[in-house]
Every structure is written in C-alpha cells, then in structure tokens.
Design a protein around this motif. Structure first.
Motif, PDB file in Angstrom:
ATOM      1  N   GLU A 140      44.490 -24.653 -87.068  1.00  0.00           N
ATOM      2  CA  GLU A 140      43.710 -25.898 -87.200  1.00  0.00           C
ATOM      3  C   GLU A 140      43.518 -26.590 -85.853  1.00  0.00           C
ATOM      4  OE1 GLU A 140      42.093 -27.360 -89.758  1.00  0.00           O
ATOM      5  OE2 GLU A 140      42.539 -25.622 -91.009  1.00  0.00           O
ATOM      6  N   ARG A 141      44.483 -26.457 -84.967  1.00  0.00           N
ATOM      7  CA  ARG A 141      44.361 -27.083 -83.640  1.00  0.00           C
ATOM      8  C   ARG A 141      43.347 -26.359 -82.759  1.00  0.00           C
ATOM      9  NH1 ARG A 141      49.022 -30.305 -81.426  1.00  0.00           N
ATOM     10  NH2 ARG A 141      49.953 -31.215 -83.278  1.00  0.00           N
ATOM     11  N   ALA A 142      43.043 -25.110 -83.127  1.00  0.00           N
ATOM     12  CA  ALA A 142      42.038 -24.349 -82.366  1.00  0.00           C
ATOM     13  C   ALA A 142      40.665 -24.408 -83.036  1.00  0.00           C
ATOM     14  CB  ALA A 142      42.493 -22.895 -82.217  1.00  0.00           C
ATOM     15  N   ARG A 143      40.581 -25.088 -84.166  1.00  0.00           N
ATOM     16  CA  ARG A 143      39.312 -25.189 -84.890  1.00  0.00           C
ATOM     17  C   ARG A 143      38.272 -25.881 -84.008  1.00  0.00           C
ATOM     18  NH1 ARG A 143      38.179 -26.343 -91.008  1.00  0.00           N
ATOM     19  NH2 ARG A 143      39.931 -24.922 -91.071  1.00  0.00           N
ATOM     20  N   GLY A 144      37.074 -25.383 -84.048  1.00  0.00           N
ATOM     21  CA  GLY A 144      35.993 -25.970 -83.265  1.00  0.00           C
ATOM     22  C   GLY A 144      35.855 -25.352 -81.893  1.00  0.00           C
ATOM     23  N   VAL A 145      36.860 -24.603 -81.459  1.00  0.00           N
ATOM     24  CA  VAL A 145      36.777 -23.898 -80.181  1.00  0.00           C
ATOM     25  C   VAL A 145      35.948 -22.638 -80.402  1.00  0.00           C
ATOM     26  CG1 VAL A 145      38.135 -22.710 -78.406  1.00  0.00           C
ATOM     27  CG2 VAL A 145      39.017 -24.800 -79.461  1.00  0.00           C
ATOM     28  N   PRO A 146      35.059 -22.292 -79.480  1.00  0.00           N
ATOM     29  CA  PRO A 146      34.251 -21.078 -79.672  1.00  0.00           C
ATOM     30  C   PRO A 146      35.111 -19.842 -79.916  1.00  0.00           C
ATOM     31  CG  PRO A 146      33.436 -22.343 -77.810  1.00  0.00           C
ATOM     32  CD  PRO A 146      34.727 -22.983 -78.238  1.00  0.00           C
ATOM     33  N   ARG A 147      34.637 -18.985 -80.824  1.00  0.00           N
ATOM     34  CA  ARG A 147      35.355 -17.759 -81.158  1.00  0.00           C
ATOM     35  C   ARG A 147      35.431 -16.850 -79.929  1.00  0.00           C
ATOM     36  NH1 ARG A 147      38.131 -18.276 -85.579  1.00  0.00           N
ATOM     37  NH2 ARG A 147      37.662 -16.319 -86.556  1.00  0.00           N
ATOM     38  N   GLY A 148      36.384 -15.956 -79.948  1.00  0.00           N
ATOM     39  CA  GLY A 148      36.573 -15.050 -78.821  1.00  0.00           C
ATOM     40  C   GLY A 148      37.690 -15.538 -77.923  1.00  0.00           C
ATOM     41  N   LEU A 149      37.517 -15.344 -76.621  1.00  0.00           N
ATOM     42  CA  LEU A 149      38.572 -15.684 -75.663  1.00  0.00           C
ATOM     43  C   LEU A 149      38.924 -17.174 -75.660  1.00  0.00           C
ATOM     44  CD1 LEU A 149      40.516 -14.419 -73.687  1.00  0.00           C
ATOM     45  CD2 LEU A 149      38.788 -14.688 -71.892  1.00  0.00           C
ATOM     46  N   PRO A 150      37.941 -18.104 -75.738  1.00  0.00           N
ATOM     47  CA  PRO A 150      38.341 -19.520 -75.801  1.00  0.00           C
ATOM     48  C   PRO A 150      39.244 -19.811 -76.992  1.00  0.00           C
ATOM     49  CG  PRO A 150      36.012 -19.347 -75.276  1.00  0.00           C
ATOM     50  CD  PRO A 150      36.474 -17.954 -75.623  1.00  0.00           C
ATOM     51  N   TYR A 151      38.950 -19.209 -78.138  1.00  0.00           N
ATOM     52  CA  TYR A 151      39.790 -19.416 -79.318  1.00  0.00           C
ATOM     53  C   TYR A 151      41.181 -18.827 -79.086  1.00  0.00           C
ATOM     54  CZ  TYR A 151      41.636 -19.338 -84.037  1.00  0.00           C
ATOM     55  OH  TYR A 151      42.447 -19.521 -85.131  1.00  0.00           O
ATOM     56  N   LEU A 152      41.262 -17.633 -78.527  1.00  0.00           N
ATOM     57  CA  LEU A 152      42.559 -17.013 -78.276  1.00  0.00           C
ATOM     58  C   LEU A 152      43.412 -17.879 -77.358  1.00  0.00           C
ATOM     59  CD1 LEU A 152      41.454 -13.292 -77.816  1.00  0.00           C
ATOM     60  CD2 LEU A 152      42.782 -14.221 -79.729  1.00  0.00           C
ATOM     61  N   ARG A 153      42.786 -18.436 -76.329  1.00  0.00           N
ATOM     62  CA  ARG A 153      43.535 -19.321 -75.422  1.00  0.00           C
ATOM     63  C   ARG A 153      43.994 -20.585 -76.141  1.00  0.00           C
ATOM     64  NH1 ARG A 153      39.963 -17.598 -70.590  1.00  0.00           N
ATOM     65  NH2 ARG A 153      41.530 -16.649 -69.238  1.00  0.00           N
ATOM     66  N   ALA A 154      43.099 -21.193 -76.907  1.00  0.00           N
ATOM     67  CA  ALA A 154      43.454 -22.429 -77.620  1.00  0.00           C
ATOM     68  C   ALA A 154      44.533 -22.163 -78.671  1.00  0.00           C
ATOM     69  CB  ALA A 154      42.208 -23.027 -78.264  1.00  0.00           C
ATOM     70  N   ALA A 155      44.400 -21.059 -79.403  1.00  0.00           N
ATOM     71  CA  ALA A 155      45.397 -20.717 -80.422  1.00  0.00           C
ATOM     72  C   ALA A 155      46.735 -20.391 -79.772  1.00  0.00           C
ATOM     73  CB  ALA A 155      44.913 -19.552 -81.275  1.00  0.00           C
ATOM     74  N   GLY A 156      46.702 -19.701 -78.639  1.00  0.00           N
ATOM     75  CA  GLY A 156      47.941 -19.398 -77.916  1.00  0.00           C
ATOM     76  C   GLY A 156      48.646 -20.665 -77.467  1.00  0.00           C
ATOM     77  N   GLU A 157      47.876 -21.617 -76.929  1.00  0.00           N
ATOM     78  CA  GLU A 157      48.465 -22.883 -76.499  1.00  0.00           C
ATOM     79  C   GLU A 157      49.018 -23.656 -77.693  1.00  0.00           C
ATOM     80  OE1 GLU A 157      50.052 -25.943 -74.598  1.00  0.00           O
ATOM     81  OE2 GLU A 157      49.382 -24.078 -73.655  1.00  0.00           O
ATOM     82  N   ALA A 158      48.291 -23.654 -78.802  1.00  0.00           N
ATOM     83  CA  ALA A 158      48.765 -24.353 -80.001  1.00  0.00           C
ATOM     84  C   ALA A 158      50.045 -23.707 -80.524  1.00  0.00           C
ATOM     85  CB  ALA A 158      47.680 -24.341 -81.077  1.00  0.00           C
ATOM     86  N   TRP A 159      50.116 -22.390 -80.468  1.00  0.00           N
ATOM     87  CA  TRP A 159      51.295 -21.656 -80.941  1.00  0.00           C
ATOM     88  C   TRP A 159      52.517 -22.010 -80.088  1.00  0.00           C
ATOM     89  CZ3 TRP A 159      50.674 -15.701 -82.127  1.00  0.00           C
ATOM     90  CH2 TRP A 159      51.683 -15.291 -83.021  1.00  0.00           C
ATOM     91  N   ILE A 160      52.321 -22.025 -78.778  1.00  0.00           N
ATOM     92  CA  ILE A 160      53.423 -22.392 -77.878  1.00  0.00           C
ATOM     93  C   ILE A 160      53.857 -23.837 -78.143  1.00  0.00           C
ATOM     94  CG2 ILE A 160      54.039 -22.837 -75.463  1.00  0.00           C
ATOM     95  CD1 ILE A 160      52.175 -20.407 -74.769  1.00  0.00           C
ATOM     96  N   SER A 161      52.881 -24.723 -78.281  1.00  0.00           N
ATOM     97  CA  SER A 161      53.182 -26.126 -78.547  1.00  0.00           C
ATOM     98  C   SER A 161      53.952 -26.297 -79.853  1.00  0.00           C
ATOM     99  CB  SER A 161      51.879 -26.926 -78.599  1.00  0.00           C
ATOM    100  OG  SER A 161      52.120 -28.247 -79.005  1.00  0.00           O
ATOM    101  N   TYR A 162      53.553 -25.553 -80.861  1.00  0.00           N
ATOM    102  CA  TYR A 162      54.227 -25.588 -82.160  1.00  0.00           C
ATOM    103  C   TYR A 162      55.714 -25.251 -82.006  1.00  0.00           C
ATOM    104  CZ  TYR A 162      55.633 -23.315 -86.607  1.00  0.00           C
ATOM    105  OH  TYR A 162      56.302 -22.897 -87.724  1.00  0.00           O
ATOM    106  N   LEU A 163      56.015 -24.236 -81.186  1.00  0.00           N
ATOM    107  CA  LEU A 163      57.408 -23.832 -81.001  1.00  0.00           C
ATOM    108  C   LEU A 163      58.171 -24.787 -80.093  1.00  0.00           C
ATOM    109  CD1 LEU A 163      56.927 -19.971 -80.711  1.00  0.00           C
ATOM    110  CD2 LEU A 163      57.823 -21.268 -82.645  1.00  0.00           C
ATOM    111  N   GLU A 164      57.537 -25.273 -79.040  1.00  0.00           N
ATOM    112  CA  GLU A 164      58.283 -26.104 -78.093  1.00  0.00           C
ATOM    113  C   GLU A 164      58.512 -27.524 -78.606  1.00  0.00           C
ATOM    114  OE1 GLU A 164      56.221 -26.061 -74.355  1.00  0.00           O
ATOM    115  OE2 GLU A 164      54.481 -27.117 -75.154  1.00  0.00           O
TER     116      GLU A 164
END
Length: 197
Positions: A77-101
C-alpha cells in the motif's frame, strides 16, 4: 445493550485478541499461541476467546490473515501509485525495510518466523503462510518483468534469480536485526537492494 453496540464490542474484542495473538506469534511462534494464554492475558474466559475462533487452528489462521493485512498496509500500500516496474520495486523495497526497522511486531517479520516454524509441515496453517508469501512474490515478479520489458533492467535479467535475491536481502535484514540486534542492517539492506537495481 443494543444489537449494534454488541456487534461493535464483539469486533473490538476480536481485534484485541488478534493484535495480542499477532504480537505473541511474531516473537514466540504460532504454536505458542493458545486459547488459555490469550484469555489470561486479556482477562477473558477461555469460552470468550473460543467464541470468536472455535479452535486453535482457526485462531492461527486468523492471526495469519491479520499479519497479511498488516504487511499489505505497510508495504504494497505504501508503494501504491508509484509507476510499475523499477520505481515500484524501489518503493516497495524501501517500504519493506521501513516496516522491519520500525519494529511494529516484537518478533520482527511475522512471515519470516512463521515460514521457519511451518516450512517442514503440512496442513492449513502451513498452506496459509505459503500462499501469502507466494502472493507477494508474484507481485514482485510481475514488477521485475515489467522493469525488464521497459528497459529499466537489462534484457537478460534472470527474473527468478532477482526475486530470490530481493527476498534473501529481506530475510537477512530480519535475521541481523532480530537475532544480532544489528542496527546497521537496514542500511546494508538498502545498499544491497540498490546494488541489485
């Protein structure tokens, strides 16, 4: 008491049970989740807890669903609205790290713990954990494929290998934070993801 108030109170009680169950299961495992323990910690009767779930397995499945809802809210959900592809992967990766930290659960990533606990077993609980993991991996795989098709990643990118490495970085992040208390693990995970992308 009005029926509407009764339903609202029942939902609130169920939510309290699930929140506590999620916290316990993240730190100690789904098997440590018992009707008796939840009833004692919430100062409820066992029958009161059982009335919401019926069986320990139903409780475990409900906790997995609650964990999935939390993960979706905190990562995709935190990556929603980010263009699909590499921008989404970067946003989802950052959200995933943030979720854990942010240590939202005392045991770190619920699904990392549940996967380790149930990966060698059979049954509905193991299947629910595997299904949730597979759903998220499909989302990542689609975005890796999209990044390749848009030329954001090299055309010879091994999609399954890249997916494997992304998941491995996140498993390592959870491991180093939870087991070793390594507060540099998030920065290492960010560097490792950027190296992949």
């Amino acid at each position: 008491m009005s029926p509407r108030k009764s339903v609202a109170e029942s939902r609130l009680t169920r939510r309290r049970i699930l929140d506590l169950g999620l916290a316990i299961a993240s730190a100690e495992g789904l098997e440590r989740l018992t009707i008796g323990r939840l009833a004692a910690e919430l100062e409820m009767s066992k029958a009161g807890v059982l009335g919401h779930f019926g069986t320990k397995e139903s409780l475990q499945l409900a906790v997995i669903e609650a964990a999935a809802e939390m993960f979706v809210r905190e990562v995709p959900e935190r990556a929603r609205g980010v263009p699909r592809g590499l921008p989404y992967l970067r946003a989802a990766g950052e959200a995933w790290i943030s979720y854990l930290e942010r240590d939202l659960l005392p045991g770190g990533c619920f699904f990392t713990a549940a996967a380790a606990e149930f990966d060698g077993r059979e049954g509905p609980v193991r299947d629910a954990v595997a299904r949730t993991s597979a759903f998220w991996q499909r989302e990542l795989r689609v975005n890796i494929w999209r990044a390749v098709s848009l030329g954001e990643l090299p055309p010879d990118t091994d999609i399954d290998q890249l997916l494997y490495e992304i998941v491995a970085i996140m498993l390592a992040l959870n491991h180093f934070r939870q087991l070793h208390g390594d507060r540099q693990a998030s920065a290492r995970a960010r560097r490792a993801l950027e190296g992949l992308f």
